[in-house]
Design a protein around this motif. Structure first.
Motif, short mmCIF file in Angstrom:
data_model
loop_
_atom_site.label_atom_id
_atom_site.label_comp_id
_atom_site.label_asym_id
_atom_site.label_seq_id
_atom_site.Cartn_x
_atom_site.Cartn_y
_atom_site.Cartn_z
N THR A 30 20.57 8.24 -46.59
CA THR A 30 19.80 9.08 -47.25
C THR A 30 20.78 9.66 -48.43
O THR A 30 20.52 10.31 -49.42
N ARG A 31 22.10 9.39 -48.22
CA ARG A 31 22.93 9.63 -49.41
C ARG A 31 23.22 8.68 -50.31
O ARG A 31 24.06 8.80 -51.17
N GLY A 32 22.73 7.61 -50.22
CA GLY A 32 22.55 6.57 -51.06
C GLY A 32 24.05 5.60 -50.99
O GLY A 32 24.12 4.90 -51.97
N ASP B 133 14.08 11.41 -38.06
CA ASP B 133 13.06 12.17 -38.93
C ASP B 133 13.33 12.56 -40.25
O ASP B 133 12.95 13.48 -40.90
N ALA B 134 14.36 11.86 -40.61
CA ALA B 134 14.79 12.28 -42.07
C ALA B 134 13.76 12.16 -43.19
O ALA B 134 13.20 10.89 -43.22
N PRO B 135 13.39 12.86 -44.14
CA PRO B 135 12.43 12.53 -45.01
C PRO B 135 12.79 11.31 -46.20
O PRO B 135 13.88 11.41 -46.12
N GLY B 136 11.76 10.87 -46.39
CA GLY B 136 11.95 9.75 -47.62
C GLY B 136 12.44 8.52 -47.10
O GLY B 136 12.86 7.66 -47.83
N LEU B 137 12.51 8.07 -45.90
CA LEU B 137 12.82 6.87 -45.33
C LEU B 137 11.50 6.24 -44.79
O LEU B 137 10.58 6.71 -44.09
N VAL B 138 11.65 4.91 -44.71
CA VAL B 138 10.60 4.11 -44.29
C VAL B 138 11.11 3.25 -43.15
O VAL B 138 12.39 2.65 -43.31
N VAL C 146 15.42 0.07 -31.93
CA VAL C 146 16.32 -0.29 -32.92
C VAL C 146 15.51 -0.40 -34.10
O VAL C 146 14.57 -1.23 -34.30
N LEU C 147 15.89 0.52 -35.05
CA LEU C 147 15.05 0.52 -36.37
C LEU C 147 15.77 -0.41 -37.38
O LEU C 147 17.04 -0.13 -37.74
N LEU C 148 15.12 -1.06 -38.56
CA LEU C 148 15.55 -1.00 -39.82
C LEU C 148 15.15 -0.18 -40.73
O LEU C 148 13.79 0.03 -40.80
N ALA C 149 15.88 0.58 -41.44
CA ALA C 149 15.33 1.70 -42.15
C ALA C 149 15.80 1.42 -43.74
O ALA C 149 16.83 0.85 -43.90
N ARG C 150 14.95 1.91 -44.61
CA ARG C 150 15.32 1.89 -46.04
C ARG C 150 14.84 3.01 -46.89
O ARG C 150 13.70 3.87 -45.99
#
Length: 330
Positions: free
Chosen positions: A175-177, A189-194, A300-304
């Motif tokens: 989320t911080r880039g 539950d962080a917004p803006g993630l898939v 276990v998730l892969l998030a972007r």
């Protein structure tokens, strides 16, 4: 409180590092109050304002922030004040000796960090020649699949380095880039993630190697609840809610990263719960891992980020799926 921060301005490419420039910016902005027009506000914000704010947020001290930035304390104070004035927001609470972020400051911090990271990546000459794919994780990476992923990527995409980065943060810096994608565990539950679930891991109990629980072949949640449970509240996934409401742990001890979590358990200060891969990725002479038979599995998730990103992200997801599927077929 949502904050919009357009950062495309002619002045952004100029980054000064002297106390005189910080003071000059504050002086130029002295006549602009919180009611400045949107156009003037956007033109006034530069990367150096964001760096100063992030340093203060990190250090909770203007003095320490100034030392890290190699600026004078008054220069950092003026730069921070100018940023607040241009935004029309109070970002830092200065009412106590220990500086704290206001709610607006907390909301602004991740956006400012992402903007600075994007700016640094865009102006990194070496990165322009070789655009690495940054894969974050908070602990245990891809578990037993970590080595196959790194080797497989190198074989298929040698021109695109895959950089594995451990970042003690619930989203591993996503989320911080700071990274392009992240391997995460548990619900996010962080917004803006898939996110995409790649597989599930069993949970294990972590206990002191010389303690009485280490002699057991398996353990249950109730076996841990009678004592202190060590919780990594920064990047971990275990919370008291893992236990039934009537059988929550008698006490908890909070730590900020995996290393401190392991040290506390090895010292006999408490027990812990983690994913099974932790046993292989984080062995410790003073810690014994035992199957936790009644705890739910951990995804276990892969998030972007839900936005255009590194062009190799789809290739990363495809390779991760392939490695997991190959193992399942054995």
């Amino acid at each position: 409180m949502p904050i919009g921060l357009p950062l495309c301005s002619p002045r952004m490419s100029t980054e000064r590092s002297t106390g005189q420039s910080a003071g000059g910016a504050a002086g130029k902005g002295a006549g602009k109050g919180a009611g400045s027009s949107a156009g003037n506000t956007h033109r006034a914000i530069e990367i150096r304002h964001l760096r100063a704010f992030l340093a203060v947020a990190e250090e909770s001290s203007i003095t320490r922030a100034a030392a890290g930035l190699r600026l004078t304390q008054p220069a950092v104070s003026r730069t921070l004040a100018a940023l607040e004035r241009h935004l029309g927001l109070r970002l830092v609470d200065r009412s106590t000796h220990h500086l704290d972020l206001t709610p607006e400051g907390v909301a602004f911090r991740d956006r400012a960090a992402a903007a600075v990271a994007a700016f640094d990546a865009a102006t990194d000459a070496e990165g322009l020649r070789r655009w690495p794919l940054r894969l974050g994780h908070a602990w245990s990476a891809f578990g037993r699949y970590t080595t196959p992923l790194l080797r497989g990527w190198q074989e298929r995409y040698p021109r695109t380095p895959l950089e594995l980065r451990r970042i003690d943060d619930r989203t591993a810096g996503l989320t911080r880039g700071e990274v392009d994608a992240a391997l995460l565990r548990g619900p996010v539950d962080a917004p803006g993630l898939v996110t995409e679930v790649l597989y599930e891991e069993e949970r294990v109990a972590a206990v002191a190697a010389d303690g009485p629980l280490a002699s057991r072949a398996t353990l249950r949640l109730a076996d841990l609840a009678t004592g202190t449970v060590v919780l990594n509240t920064v990047s971990g996934t275990t919370t008291p809610e893992l236990w039934p409401p009537s059988a929550r742990p008698a006490a908890t001890l909070t730590v900020a990263n995996t290393d401190d979590w392991l040290a506390a358990i090895a010292a006999g200060r408490g027990t812990g719960v983690s994913a099974a891969s932790t046993a292989g990725m984080h062995p410790h002479a003073g810690v014994a891992y035992r199957p936790l038979v009644d705890a739910p599995a951990l995804p276990v998730l892969l998030a972007r980020r839900d936005a255009p990103g590194h062009p190799a992200l789809d290739d990363l997801a495809a390779l991760a799926r392939e490695i997991v599927a190959r193992d399942a077929d054995r």
